[in-house]
Design an enzyme around this catalytic site. Structure first.
Site, PDB file in Angstrom:
ATOM      1  N   GLY A  77      38.556 -27.845  31.105  1.00 12.83           N
ATOM      2  CA  GLY A  77      39.833 -27.164  31.267  1.00 12.83           C
ATOM      3  C   GLY A  77      39.729 -25.692  31.583  1.00 12.83           C
ATOM      4  O   GLY A  77      40.725 -25.078  32.002  1.00 12.83           O
ATOM      5  N   GLY A  84      30.251 -16.173  42.636  1.00 14.11           N
ATOM      6  CA  GLY A  84      29.671 -15.351  41.587  1.00 14.11           C
ATOM      7  C   GLY A  84      28.674 -14.369  42.159  1.00 14.11           C
ATOM      8  O   GLY A  84      28.020 -14.630  43.171  1.00 14.11           O
ATOM      9  N   LEU A  85      28.531 -13.233  41.494  1.00 12.73           N
ATOM     10  CA  LEU A  85      27.572 -12.208  41.899  1.00 12.73           C
ATOM     11  C   LEU A  85      26.265 -12.451  41.159  1.00 12.73           C
ATOM     12  O   LEU A  85      26.208 -12.369  39.925  1.00 12.73           O
ATOM     13  CB  LEU A  85      28.113 -10.815  41.575  1.00 12.73           C
ATOM     14  CG  LEU A  85      27.204  -9.630  41.906  1.00 12.73           C
ATOM     15  CD1 LEU A  85      26.928  -9.567  43.408  1.00 12.73           C
ATOM     16  CD2 LEU A  85      27.812  -8.325  41.418  1.00 12.73           C
ATOM     17  N   GLY A  86      25.189 -12.751  41.895  1.00  9.53           N
ATOM     18  CA  GLY A  86      23.889 -12.969  41.295  1.00  9.53           C
ATOM     19  C   GLY A  86      23.189 -11.660  40.981  1.00  9.53           C
ATOM     20  O   GLY A  86      23.353 -10.666  41.700  1.00  9.53           O
ATOM     21  N   THR A  87      22.372 -11.662  39.918  1.00  9.55           N
ATOM     22  CA  THR A  87      21.692 -10.444  39.492  1.00  9.55           C
ATOM     23  C   THR A  87      20.184 -10.636  39.340  1.00  9.55           C
ATOM     24  O   THR A  87      19.504  -9.777  38.791  1.00  9.55           O
ATOM     25  CB  THR A  87      22.266  -9.941  38.157  1.00  9.55           C
ATOM     26  OG1 THR A  87      22.117 -10.964  37.152  1.00  9.55           O
ATOM     27  CG2 THR A  87      23.747  -9.584  38.297  1.00  9.55           C
ATOM     28  N   ASP A 111      26.679 -13.653  37.317  1.00  8.62           N
ATOM     29  CA  ASP A 111      25.659 -14.599  36.875  1.00  8.62           C
ATOM     30  C   ASP A 111      24.438 -13.838  36.375  1.00  8.62           C
ATOM     31  O   ASP A 111      23.828 -13.066  37.122  1.00  8.62           O
ATOM     32  CB  ASP A 111      25.276 -15.521  38.038  1.00  8.62           C
ATOM     33  CG  ASP A 111      24.271 -16.579  37.626  1.00  8.62           C
ATOM     34  OD1 ASP A 111      24.696 -17.570  37.006  1.00  8.62           O
ATOM     35  OD2 ASP A 111      23.074 -16.408  37.920  1.00  8.62           O
ATOM     36  N   TYR A 116      15.944 -12.082  33.803  1.00  9.64           N
ATOM     37  CA  TYR A 116      16.076 -11.092  34.873  1.00  9.64           C
ATOM     38  C   TYR A 116      15.790  -9.675  34.373  1.00  9.64           C
ATOM     39  O   TYR A 116      15.694  -8.749  35.183  1.00  9.64           O
ATOM     40  CB  TYR A 116      17.478 -11.130  35.470  1.00  9.64           C
ATOM     41  CG  TYR A 116      17.905 -12.470  36.029  1.00  9.64           C
ATOM     42  CD1 TYR A 116      16.982 -13.451  36.370  1.00  9.64           C
ATOM     43  CD2 TYR A 116      19.258 -12.764  36.206  1.00  9.64           C
ATOM     44  CE1 TYR A 116      17.389 -14.680  36.862  1.00  9.64           C
ATOM     45  CE2 TYR A 116      19.667 -13.986  36.713  1.00  9.64           C
ATOM     46  CZ  TYR A 116      18.728 -14.943  37.031  1.00  9.64           C
ATOM     47  OH  TYR A 116      19.148 -16.161  37.521  1.00  9.64           O
ATOM     48  N   SER A 232      21.088 -25.992  34.413  1.00  7.37           N
ATOM     49  CA  SER A 232      20.645 -25.416  35.676  1.00  7.37           C
ATOM     50  C   SER A 232      19.332 -26.064  36.072  1.00  7.37           C
ATOM     51  O   SER A 232      18.470 -26.310  35.222  1.00  7.37           O
ATOM     52  CB  SER A 232      20.467 -23.892  35.514  1.00  7.37           C
ATOM     53  OG  SER A 232      20.026 -23.288  36.719  1.00  7.37           O
ATOM     54  N   ASN A 343      30.555 -11.122  51.659  1.00  7.07           N
ATOM     55  CA  ASN A 343      30.658 -12.358  50.886  1.00  7.07           C
ATOM     56  C   ASN A 343      32.104 -12.709  50.586  1.00  7.07           C
ATOM     57  O   ASN A 343      32.494 -13.886  50.613  1.00  7.07           O
ATOM     58  CB  ASN A 343      29.880 -12.216  49.571  1.00  7.07           C
ATOM     59  CG  ASN A 343      28.379 -12.133  49.788  1.00  7.07           C
ATOM     60  OD1 ASN A 343      27.865 -12.556  50.816  1.00  7.07           O
ATOM     61  ND2 ASN A 343      27.672 -11.575  48.811  1.00  7.07           N
TER      62      ASN A 343
END
Length: 385
Positions: A77, A84-87, A111, A116, A232, A343
């Protein structure tokens, strides 16, 4: 050593209709683009220095919000922005500025992962915007992070999550993912290296009890520390281990996805179980490694380049839109403010049916994402998502 997962690829299944920006939003974006002297999608060739976003102390000035990123409702829900912005692999100083720039430009989904080594910088970028933007609150954002391979045991999960929350400066995550379906083991509890290796230099794997790890992830939802949970890099066998005996079905499976690696069987399974697929490495991964390793540079593929030219867009824009029109949410990583706005242009145009057909023909089940603990040779000789 635990066996690495492998897959069976089946007929490709595309998810249903893709939400689009309204005509009014498109007109606003076009007006902004032409006001700046260019065309939509970065077709304008005016001078641009990418170092401006990486080496200066002044944060790039982003335009006002011109596109509202569509959301998709997950199986629990909750709603997730489809871009999404990847880092990943982003230096902390660059990461902080890019997160702020992205939020001001219209991104709402960030994200992250502790692997990272920049989650504190992500938190700083978020705080900078929330402290100055009167129209934006924490509940307007969608923050994703991941559980690393060394912390699959039940007793590690809550402390690991709490550390992530502290680094990001928030009270909860919108989405928490098991990063990979296999676990690494340490010699003793005090060891906390992300890539534990034996005396011969090999990663120390342990049998991953995914059902136990997932049960602890479900506890994090009940505690209010996360709103949605997912996985993932899971193949169908990994997903079955979770879905066959769970109280909460994974909301998301984030996997590598691009025209060379379409994962048809995984997409079919996820659609059947109402699990939203999110694409990472949609542009083909680490460009700087392609020449040295012999891996293909997807953005230089002749079909991708030809389709990009026909739409007066960049190859990167074509690849992002290919994933979106295939029914996936998209994680797009960039260290350049210019690419952030390119993007967001994804919601103002469409690839044709013939474009999609030609891009799907490129599928060769070829991985271009190199896991951070693997050498290129190991990656090329291993079956995994």
């Amino acid at each position: 050593m635990a066996m690495m997962p492998c897959f069976v690829f089946k007929r490709f299944f595309s998810h249903g209709a893709v939400p689009r920006s309204s005509p009014k939003q498109v007109r606003k974006l076009r007006a902004f683009a032409f006001q700046k002297g260019g065309r939509m999608g970065g077709a304008n060739k005016r001078d641009f220095n990418p170092k401006e976003t990486e080496t200066t102390n002044d944060e790039p000035i982003a335009p006002p919000l011109v596109v509202s990123v569509p959301t998709i409702q997950l199986n629990d829900g909750n709603k997730m922005p489809v871009l999404g912005l990847g880092t990943a692999n982003m230096a902390p100083d660059v990461c902080s500025r890019i997160v702020s720039t992205g939020l001001r430009a219209g991104y709402r989904h960030i994200d992250c992962s502790p692997i990272y080594n920049n989650q504190q910088a992500v938190g700083e970028g978020i705080k900078r915007v929330l402290d100055t933007a009167t129209h934006l609150r924490r509940e307007d954002l969608f923050l994703t992070s991941k559980l690393w391979n060394t912390h699959h045991k039940m007793q590690y999960i809550k402390p690991t999550l709490e550390k992530t929350l502290m680094e990001l400066g928030v009270d909860y995550l919108d989405l928490y993912l098991i990063n990979w379906p296999f676990a690494f083991t340490h010699k003793h509890a005090a060891e906390d290296h992300p890539f534990p290796r034996d005396a011969e230099g090999h990663i120390r794997y342990e049998d991953s009890r995914l059902a136990e790890t997932w049960a602890a992830m479900e506890d994090m939802v009940r505690l209010g520390l996360v709103r949605s949970i997912g996985v993932s890099n899971f193949d169908t066998d990994d997903l079955k281990q979770v879905t066959e005996d769970c109280n909460i079905t994974p909301a998301v499976n984030q996997i590598e996805f691009h025209p060379y690696c379409i994962h048809e069987g995984i997409l079919n399974f996820c659609h059947k179980h109402n699990i939203q697929v999110v694409g990472h490495t949609v542009l083909g991964g680490q460009d700087h490694l392609k020449f040295e390793t012999g891996l293909h540079n997807l953005k230089e593929d002749a079909t991708v380049v030809r389709i990009a030219r026909s739409h007066r867009r960049t190859p990167a824009q074509v690849l992002s839109l290919f994933a979106y029109q295939s029914g996936l949410a998209v994680i797009a990583k960039t260290a350049h403010a210019k690419h952030i706005h390119e993007n967001l242009d994804m919601f103002t145009w469409r690839l044709t049916d013939e474009d999609m057909k030609e891009l799907r023909k490129l599928n060769r089940n070829e991985h271009l994402h190199i896991p951070p603990w693997m050498t290129v040779d190991e990656m090329l000789n291993t079956d995994f998502v």
